[in-house]
Design a protein around this motif. Structure first.
Motif, PDB file in Angstrom:
ATOM      1  N   THR A   1      10.732  -4.210  -6.195  1.00  0.00           N
ATOM      2  CA  THR A   1      11.801  -3.659  -5.136  1.00  0.00           C
ATOM      3  C   THR A   1      12.094  -2.332  -5.918  1.00  0.00           C
ATOM      4  N   GLN A   2      11.691  -1.949  -7.164  1.00  0.00           N
ATOM      5  CA  GLN A   2      11.838  -0.688  -7.638  1.00  0.00           C
ATOM      6  C   GLN A   2      10.952   0.166  -7.519  1.00  0.00           C
ATOM      7  N   TRP A   3       9.694  -0.176  -7.021  1.00  0.00           N
ATOM      8  CA  TRP A   3       8.671   0.776  -6.702  1.00  0.00           C
ATOM      9  C   TRP A   3       8.954   1.846  -6.063  1.00  0.00           C
ATOM     10  N   ALA A   4       8.441   3.062  -6.440  1.00  0.00           N
ATOM     11  CA  ALA A   4       8.571   4.305  -5.733  1.00  0.00           C
ATOM     12  C   ALA A   4       7.762   4.339  -4.662  1.00  0.00           C
ATOM     13  N   PRO A   5       8.109   5.183  -3.428  1.00  0.00           N
ATOM     14  CA  PRO A   5       7.532   5.286  -2.450  1.00  0.00           C
ATOM     15  C   PRO A   5       6.126   6.344  -2.665  1.00  0.00           C
ATOM     16  N   ALA A   6       4.866   6.174  -1.982  1.00  0.00           N
ATOM     17  CA  ALA A   6       3.856   6.797  -2.454  1.00  0.00           C
ATOM     18  C   ALA A   6       4.200   8.480  -1.769  1.00  0.00           C
ATOM     19  N   GLN A   7       3.717   9.350  -2.438  1.00  0.00           N
ATOM     20  CA  GLN A   7       3.891  10.743  -2.098  1.00  0.00           C
ATOM     21  C   GLN A   7       2.930  11.444  -1.492  1.00  0.00           C
TER      22      GLN A   7
ATOM     23  N   ALA B   1       0.855  -1.070  -0.036  1.00  0.00           N
ATOM     24  CA  ALA B   1       0.009   0.164  -0.050  1.00  0.00           C
ATOM     25  C   ALA B   1       0.694   1.165  -0.013  1.00  0.00           C
ATOM     26  N   PRO B   2       1.916   1.441   0.552  1.00  0.00           N
ATOM     27  CA  PRO B   2       2.671   2.571   0.742  1.00  0.00           C
ATOM     28  C   PRO B   2       3.624   2.835  -0.425  1.00  0.00           C
ATOM     29  N   LEU B   3       3.626   1.847  -1.604  1.00  0.00           N
ATOM     30  CA  LEU B   3       4.510   2.108  -2.568  1.00  0.00           C
ATOM     31  C   LEU B   3       3.309   2.369  -3.858  1.00  0.00           C
ATOM     32  N   GLN B   4       4.098   3.033  -4.668  1.00  0.00           N
ATOM     33  CA  GLN B   4       3.485   3.268  -5.963  1.00  0.00           C
ATOM     34  C   GLN B   4       3.645   2.356  -7.067  1.00  0.00           C
TER      35      GLN B   4
ATOM     36  N   VAL C   1      -4.217  -3.062  11.326  1.00  0.00           N
ATOM     37  CA  VAL C   1      -4.069  -2.195  10.531  1.00  0.00           C
ATOM     38  C   VAL C   1      -3.438  -0.830  11.268  1.00  0.00           C
ATOM     39  N   LEU C   2      -4.059  -0.529  12.202  1.00  0.00           N
ATOM     40  CA  LEU C   2      -3.485   0.827  12.761  1.00  0.00           C
ATOM     41  C   LEU C   2      -1.997   0.617  13.348  1.00  0.00           C
ATOM     42  N   VAL C   3      -1.604  -0.572  13.654  1.00  0.00           N
ATOM     43  CA  VAL C   3      -0.308  -0.529  14.084  1.00  0.00           C
ATOM     44  C   VAL C   3       0.823  -0.615  12.832  1.00  0.00           C
ATOM     45  N   PHE C   4       0.382  -1.558  11.718  1.00  0.00           N
ATOM     46  CA  PHE C   4       1.110  -1.780  10.573  1.00  0.00           C
ATOM     47  C   PHE C   4       1.277  -0.387  10.038  1.00  0.00           C
ATOM     48  N   LEU C   5       0.142   0.014   9.429  1.00  0.00           N
ATOM     49  CA  LEU C   5       0.195   1.124   8.357  1.00  0.00           C
ATOM     50  C   LEU C   5       1.263   2.443   8.842  1.00  0.00           C
ATOM     51  N   PRO C   6       1.090   2.745  10.025  1.00  0.00           N
ATOM     52  CA  PRO C   6       1.851   4.039  10.282  1.00  0.00           C
ATOM     53  C   PRO C   6       3.617   3.781  10.225  1.00  0.00           C
ATOM     54  N   VAL C   7       3.654   2.595  10.641  1.00  0.00           N
ATOM     55  CA  VAL C   7       5.213   2.003  10.548  1.00  0.00           C
ATOM     56  C   VAL C   7       5.472   1.858   8.968  1.00  0.00           C
ATOM     57  N   ALA C   8       4.716   1.187   8.482  1.00  0.00           N
ATOM     58  CA  ALA C   8       5.042   0.997   6.897  1.00  0.00           C
ATOM     59  C   ALA C   8       5.176   2.271   6.079  1.00  0.00           C
ATOM     60  N   TRP C   9       4.279   3.318   6.575  1.00  0.00           N
ATOM     61  CA  TRP C   9       4.430   4.622   5.834  1.00  0.00           C
ATOM     62  C   TRP C   9       5.916   5.474   6.317  1.00  0.00           C
ATOM     63  N   LEU C  10       6.156   5.267   7.409  1.00  0.00           N
ATOM     64  CA  LEU C  10       7.445   5.867   7.772  1.00  0.00           C
ATOM     65  C   LEU C  10       8.691   4.974   6.949  1.00  0.00           C
ATOM     66  N   LEU C  11       8.626   3.836   6.750  1.00  0.00           N
ATOM     67  CA  LEU C  11       9.956   3.138   6.121  1.00  0.00           C
ATOM     68  C   LEU C  11       9.671   2.963   4.759  1.00  0.00           C
ATOM     69  N   ARG C  12       8.544   3.536   3.981  1.00  0.00           N
ATOM     70  CA  ARG C  12       8.412   3.245   2.865  1.00  0.00           C
ATOM     71  C   ARG C  12       9.501   3.944   1.902  1.00  0.00           C
ATOM     72  N   ARG C  13      10.452   4.665   2.341  1.00  0.00           N
ATOM     73  CA  ARG C  13      11.490   5.168   1.310  1.00  0.00           C
ATOM     74  C   ARG C  13      12.698   4.433   1.506  1.00  0.00           C
ATOM     75  N   THR C  14      12.753   3.563   2.232  1.00  0.00           N
ATOM     76  CA  THR C  14      13.805   2.616   2.628  1.00  0.00           C
ATOM     77  C   THR C  14      14.055   1.584   1.905  1.00  0.00           C
ATOM     78  N   LEU C  15      15.435   1.359   1.434  1.00  0.00           N
ATOM     79  CA  LEU C  15      15.746  -0.124   1.014  1.00  0.00           C
ATOM     80  C   LEU C  15      15.142  -1.244   1.735  1.00  0.00           C
TER      81      LEU C  15
END
Length: 392
Positions: A231-237, A221-224, A348-362
């Motif tokens: 693994t090459q998908w861009a992070p959601a803006q 979800a946090p990737l475009q 969802v409330l636990v996972f999604l914020p963490v995924a959003w914060l990490l979405r730009r990382t390898l």
């Protein structure tokens, strides 16, 4: 060897180590859950003023405590069980207490026999309790306390079904809630709704296959999405499309499992039980493969709906094991469904914020998305083979 090459090798090594640790972390809980958790079936019934209490405990669980396999052939026979009859009766007597109007009932000596359930052979014990303060069964105020197996397995549950004149109910007994009160007041629709809401939340939280499936659907979800490798998908803006994507996935899953849950409970659709669990495991594999292959990346809600239908059958099996009260069927069904949704929402409330914060990382793309999905494929394949009988 050149310095850049060494750095590259160290980087690859760290990634492989992270993948291995993630795989271990995912496989270990699944294996433990598959072999340790279990249910016992309790029935409190009565007619013509005579009360009856029955407990069915899996012989596998009894063997954990008493080491019944005397000849070490890997199987527990009924003869080996009978040889320990006195010890078993004493154990059952201390693990079950029944009271009426605050006064303990005398259970007496149990009638022991073997019985067959879908998952194997059970030790069945039946009593005819003597309760001085019982009065009329139709107006009974009873309390049952259950404490078998909890010390050996904190995921163990006692599923109680009550079938008394003018009173049909059920309850799930756990280490945190080892007592069940049985009375007309406890069987009101609101109390049944609240009790089954708790059971729905608990079922999601201990059902690792449902959790893993849900996370497989949410991890992208946090990737475009693009036609490139995952693994090459861009992070959601922007957060709004991500939230809407997650909302679509969760809503589709909820709607789908609600349909099959209701159809099964009403006995309009009854698939074989030995088909449902392998299908749930297979859905976990396919959801994770979808992440790795990048297929239907923007249509995961469709995948959630299709496989949510299968998971609904699994939820129905849990409810049927609990023994739904005929007098408050809709309240129990609605409460359980609400509980499942609350359990999902918490995840969802636990996972999604963490995924959003990490979405730009390898780390997120390689370890969480790629490595996590690969680990889930392995775990789901193991479950599928185990539940189809290919693995003992």
């Amino acid at each position: 060897m050149s310095t850049p090459m060494l750095r590259h090798l160290r980087h690859c090594g760290r990634q492989l180590l992270a993948l291995g640790m993630l795989l271990w972390a995912l496989l270990l809980p699944g294996a433990v859950l598959a072999h340790s958790s279990s249910n016992s079936y309790l029935t409190l019934s009565g007619s013509d003023g005579v009360l009856s209490l029955r407990a069915d405990v899996h012989l596998r669980d009894v063997d954990l405590i008493f080491d019944l396999d005397a000849d070490r052939d890997g199987q527990v026979s009924w003869g080996e069980t009978q040889d320990r009859r006195a010890e078993l009766l004493a154990w059952l007597d201390q693990g079950l207490q029944l009271s009426a109007s605050g006064q303990n009932c005398r259970l007496g000596e149990a009638d022991l026999q073997a019985s067959q359930h879908a998952d194997g052979t059970y030790l069945s014990a039946q009593w005819t309790p003597a309760c001085a303060e019982l009065g009329s069964l139709a107006n009974a105020e009873l309390k049952l306390r259950y404490g078998l197996i909890f010390a050996q397995d904190d995921l163990h549950r006692g599923l109680l079904k009550v079938d008394l004149p003018n009173l049909q109910s059920s309850a799930l007994l756990s280490p945190e809630r080892p007592e069940a009160r049985v009375s007309q007041a406890q069987s009101s629709a609101w109390r049944v709704f609240g009790r089954y809401t708790i059971e729905g939340v608990w079922h999601i939280w201990i059902g690792i296959d449902h959790i893993v499936f849900l996370l497989s659907l949410l991890v992208l979800a946090p990737l475009q999405a693009s036609r490139r490798r995952v693994t090459q998908w861009a992070p959601a803006q922007h957060a709004r499309p991500v939230v809407l994507d997650v909302l679509a996935v969760v809503t589709a899953f909820t709607l789908a499992h609600s349909i099959t849950l209701g159809l099964t409970i009403m006995e309009w659709l009854t698939p074989p039980a030995d088909w449902v669990e392998p299908a749930i495991a297979l859905s976990v594999v396919l959801a994770a493969l979808n992440n790795l292959l990048g297929l239907s990346s923007l249509k995961r809600w469709r995948l959630a709906f299709v496989f949510g239908l299968v998971h609904g059958f699994g939820f129905a099996n849990v409810l049927l094991d609990l023994g739904l009260p005929a007098s408050a069927l809709l309240a129990a069904l609605g409460g359980f469904n609400v509980g499942v949704e609350l359990g999902q929402l918490a995840i969802v409330l636990v996972f999604l914020p963490v995924a959003w914060l990490l979405r730009r990382t390898l780390f997120y793309r390689w370890v969480v998305v790629a490595g996590g999905s690969l680990a889930i494929v392995v775990l789901g394949t193991f479950w599928t083979l185990q539940r189809t009988g290919w693995l003992a």
